[in-house]
Design a protein around this motif. Structure first.
Motif, PDB file in Angstrom:
ATOM      1  N   LYS A  88       0.864  -1.176   0.000  1.00  0.00           N
ATOM      2  CA  LYS A  88       0.000   0.000   0.000  1.00  0.00           C
ATOM      3  C   LYS A  88       0.895   1.219   0.000  1.00  0.00           C
ATOM      4  O   LYS A  88       1.592   1.507   0.969  1.00  0.00           O
ATOM      5  N   SER A 128       2.581   4.634   0.283  1.00  0.00           N
ATOM      6  CA  SER A 128       2.461   5.802   1.147  1.00  0.00           C
ATOM      7  C   SER A 128       3.502   6.840   0.753  1.00  0.00           C
ATOM      8  O   SER A 128       4.043   7.540   1.581  1.00  0.00           O
ATOM      9  N   THR A 161      -4.726  10.761   0.214  1.00  0.00           N
ATOM     10  CA  THR A 161      -5.590   9.757   0.840  1.00  0.00           C
ATOM     11  C   THR A 161      -5.927   8.632  -0.120  1.00  0.00           C
ATOM     12  O   THR A 161      -6.356   7.571   0.306  1.00  0.00           O
ATOM     13  N   SER A 175      -5.149   5.507  -2.056  1.00  0.00           N
ATOM     14  CA  SER A 175      -4.110   4.505  -1.886  1.00  0.00           C
ATOM     15  C   SER A 175      -3.824   3.790  -3.197  1.00  0.00           C
ATOM     16  O   SER A 175      -4.711   3.597  -4.033  1.00  0.00           O
ATOM     17  N   TYR A 207      -2.111   0.130  -4.569  1.00  0.00           N
ATOM     18  CA  TYR A 207      -1.765  -1.212  -4.141  1.00  0.00           C
ATOM     19  C   TYR A 207      -0.836  -1.820  -5.190  1.00  0.00           C
ATOM     20  O   TYR A 207      -1.284  -2.219  -6.267  1.00  0.00           O
ATOM     21  N   ASP A 239       2.416  -1.406   4.350  1.00  0.00           N
ATOM     22  CA  ASP A 239       3.639  -0.778   3.871  1.00  0.00           C
ATOM     23  C   ASP A 239       4.567  -1.854   3.338  1.00  0.00           C
ATOM     24  O   ASP A 239       4.612  -2.975   3.845  1.00  0.00           O
ATOM     25  N   LYS A 270      -1.430   9.178   9.304  1.00  0.00           N
ATOM     26  CA  LYS A 270      -0.281   8.907   8.448  1.00  0.00           C
ATOM     27  C   LYS A 270       1.014   8.810   9.241  1.00  0.00           C
ATOM     28  O   LYS A 270       2.097   9.091   8.721  1.00  0.00           O
ATOM     29  N   ASN A 323       5.286   7.155   5.308  1.00  0.00           N
ATOM     30  CA  ASN A 323       4.544   8.402   5.173  1.00  0.00           C
ATOM     31  C   ASN A 323       5.468   9.587   5.384  1.00  0.00           C
ATOM     32  O   ASN A 323       6.338   9.560   6.246  1.00  0.00           O
TER      33      ASN A 323
END
Length: 507
Positions: free
Chosen positions: A100, A102, A107, A109, A111, A167, A478, A483
Motif C-alpha cells: 500500500k 504511502s 488519501t 491509496s 496497491y 507498507d 499517516k 509516510n
C-alpha cells in the motif's frame, strides 16, 4: 554460515555479492537487454503478454513500440482483479501481497503487487547487496557482532479477499529470510504493530540493553524514534545507550534536511548510507562511503527506461533506454518489473551523475514540484537552497512544505513556505532573502519569474510551532512507515490543510 576474517566476521554469502555487483557494473547494457528478454519470456502467457503478443518481441525496439506507458490509474481496475484472486494477469500465477503505497500523504491509496520474484530477486537481493557494499567499504566492520533496529510500517489483512496489504517494509518484515531475521530487532510482532505511538514505546523497551549497531528506516521517522529514546533514558547522546552504533541505512526522504540534527545525536561520527527503495522496487544503493550518488541496480528484476522531464506531459514523449541517457539531465523513471509492472511511470525524477558505472541522484518527483508560473522548482533546488540558507543563518530545519500563492488582479504570485525549525534563525527576513537569492542562483526559471516581482513576489514564510507536522500526520492517520510530508506541491491542497489546522491562513 559465519566466516571469520582477522578477528572480524561477516557472512560469506554477503561478501561474495560484490562480484555480482561488479559484473553488472562492467556489462550494464548487456545485463539490461538480457533482463528484459527474460521478463518478456516469463510473462508471455499472461493476459497482458498475450494482449501485446510478447511471443513476437525479440528486440527492445519492438517492446518500446508495442507496450504503452502507464501510470497507476491505468492499472487500478486490473490490480483490483488480481486482489480478488485472478491469476496470470500481469505476472504468472497469483499475487498474495500488495504494498500500500504511502509515498505521499494523498488519501487515495495505491496497491502495488509484490510477487515472490520481486521479493527475493529485487528487495532481499538488494538488501544483501547493501550490506555487501558496506562490508566492502569497511572491511573491519563489527556490525554483525550486534543487532540492527528496523523501523517499519504496519501490516494488516485485506478482509474481503485472501490477500494482504501494508507498507512495503511490513511485507518484507513479514516474509524476511533467516539471514536478515538473525540480526534484526524488534520481533516481527512488534515491528508490525499498526499503532505508531504504541509501537515507538514498545520498540524503546525492546531495544533497551541490546547491542545495536545498525539502524534501518526512513530518516524522518528514525529521528523521532532516537529523540524519544534519549528522552526516555535522560541521555544526551545515542552512544550512551548504544556505544557500538556504526551505520544508518536510510531512504524515503533526503537526509540533507536532517543531517545536522543527526550529527548532534552522536558523540562520534557514524556512517550514513542512502538507498533508493520504493513500493515498486529497490532501485539503487550508495556505493562509496561519503559519496552520496547511488549505484543503479541493473540485475534485480527491473528494466529501466527514462523520459526527459520536459517531455513528461507530452502525449508521445521521447523514451530513452539506459544506453541513451546523458549526464546531469532530469529524467522521469520508467520501469518494467518482475512484479508485473510494465513501462510503469514511478513518479520520481533522477539525474545521472556517472555513466560508467551508472550512478544517479534523486532530483525530485514528477508530481512534487512547483510550476504554477513556469518556474519549474524541483525538490533538488529546494533542498540545496534551504541547506545553504541554514548554513548562512546558523539555523536548522526540522520539517517544511511549500506551495504556490496564485496571482490576482492586485498581486503577483508567490511561494508560501511552512517551516518548522529545530534551531530558529535570528532574523526571519534575512532567512527569507537568502533563500530567495539561493533559489534564483540555482534555478534560472525561478530567477526570471522573480524579476521585479512581476510574476513572483518574494517567498512567504510561516514559522510552524514544534510538532505541527507530526500532529498533522497524526490527524490524517499517516504516522510511521513511509509516510512523509510532501516537500513541494503544485497546488494548495497540503499547505492550506496545514495552515487551516493552526488557523494561520488569514494571519
Amino acid at each position: 554460515m559465519i566466516k571469520y576474517l582477522s578477528g572480524y566476521f561477516t557472512p560469506s554469502f554477503l561478501k561474495k555479492r560484490i562480484k555480482n555487483i561488479e559484473f553488472f557494473m562492467r556489462y550494464p547494457i548487456e545485463i539490461q537487454n538480457k533482463l528484459i528478454g527474460q521478463l518478456i519470456l516469463y510473462a508471455k502467457n499472461t493476459e497482458f503478454g498475450k494482449k501485446y503478443r510478447f511471443h513476437e518481441i525479440k528486440k527492445y525496439q519492438q517492446f518500446s513500440e508495442r507496450i504503452p506507458l502507464c501510470k497507476y490509474a491505468n492499472l487500478k481496475s486490473v490490480i483490483k482483479r488480481i486482489r480478488k484472486g485472478e491469476k496470470n494477469i500481469l505476472w504468472p500465477g497469483s499475487v498474495k501481497w500488495f504494498a500500500k503505497s504511502s509515498g505521499t500523504t494523498n488519501t487515495r491509496s495505491k496497491y502495488i503487487p509484490v510477487t515472490p520474484s520481486s521479493m527475493n530477486e529485487c528487495h532481499y537481493k538488494a538488501g544483501k547487496d547493501m550490506l555487501s557494499i558496506y562490508i566492502h567499504n569497511h572491511p573491519k566492520t563489527k556490525i554483525f557482532f550486534g543487532k540492527a533496529v528496523r523501523l517499519g510500517g504496519s501490516h494488516e489483512l485485506y478482509k474481503n479477499y485472501n490477500t494482504f496489504y501494508g507498507d512495503l517494509s511490513s511485507i518484507l518484515i513479514k516474509n524476511m529470510p533467516f539471514w536478515a531475521e538473525y540480526i534484526c530487532i524488534p520481533r516481527k510482532k512488534i515491528a508490525l504493530m499498526s499503532e505508531w505511538e504504541k509501537k515507538l514505546e514498545t520498540l524503546i523497551k525492546e531495544t533497551c540493553g541490546k547491542d545495536v549497531r545498525i539502524l534501518l528506516g526512513v530518516c524522518s521517522w528514525l529521528l523521532i524514534f532516537l529523540n524519544r529514546l534519549l528522552k526516555k533514558f535522560d541521555k544526551k547522546k545515542i552512544n550512551e545507550i548504544w556505544p557500538n552504533i556504526e551505520v544508518i541505512f536510510h531512504g524515503g526522504v533526503s537526509l540533507n534536511s536532517y543531517i545536522h540534527q543527526y550529527n548532534n545525536l552522536f558523540e562520534k561520527s557514524i556512517n550514513y548510507y542512502d538507498v533508493y527503495s520504493a513500493s515498486e522496487g529497490f532501485f539503487a544503493i550508495q556505493y562509496q562511503k561519503n559519496v552520496k550518488d547511488l549505484l543503479l541496480l541493473l540485475n534485480h528484476g527491473i528494466f529501466y527506461e527514462f523520459i526527459p522531464v520536459e517531455e513528461i506531459d507530452n502525449i508521445n514523449p521521447k523514451i530513452l533506454s539506459l544506453d541513451k541517457v546523458e549526464l546531469n539531465k532530469n529524467y522521469a523513471l520508467v520501469i518494467s518489473t518482475n512484479a508485473g509492472l510494465w513501462r510503469y511511470i514511478v513518479g520520481d525524477t533522477v539525474k545521472f551523475t556517472s555513466l560508467s558505472p551508472y550512478k544517479i541522484s534523486i532530483s525530485g518527483r514528477t508530481t512534487h514540484y512547483i510550476n504554477s508560473f513556469g518556474e519549474e522548482l524541483i525538490i533538488e533546488n529546494a533542498e540545496k537552497a534551504l541547506n545553504i540558507t541554514c548554513l548562512k543563518t546558523d539555523s536548522i530545519i526540522h520539517e517544511y512544505t511549500a506551495g504556490p500563492v496564485y496571482m490576482n488582479k492586485k498581486n503577483s504570485g508567490a511561494h508560501e513556505w511552512i517551516i518548522e525549525f529545530k534551531k530558529h534563525p535570528k532574523n526571519l527576513c534575512n532567512f527569507r532573502d537568502i533563500l530567495d537569492n539561493e533559489l534564483k542562483y540555482l534555478n534560472s526559471d525561478y530567477e526570471i519569474k522573480r524579476y521585479k516581482n512581476m510574476v513572483l513576489g518574494p517567498p512567504i514564510i510561516y514559522v510552524a510551532r514544534n510538532g505541527l507536522f507530526y500532529d498533522w500526520l497524526k490527524k490524517h492517520k499517516k504516522l510511521g512507515g513511509q509516510n512523509k510530508i510532501p516537500r513541494l506541491s503544485n497546488d494548495r491542497k497540503y499547505i492550506d490543510s496545514i495552515l487551516n489546522m493552526e488557523n494561520l491562513k488569514n494571519k
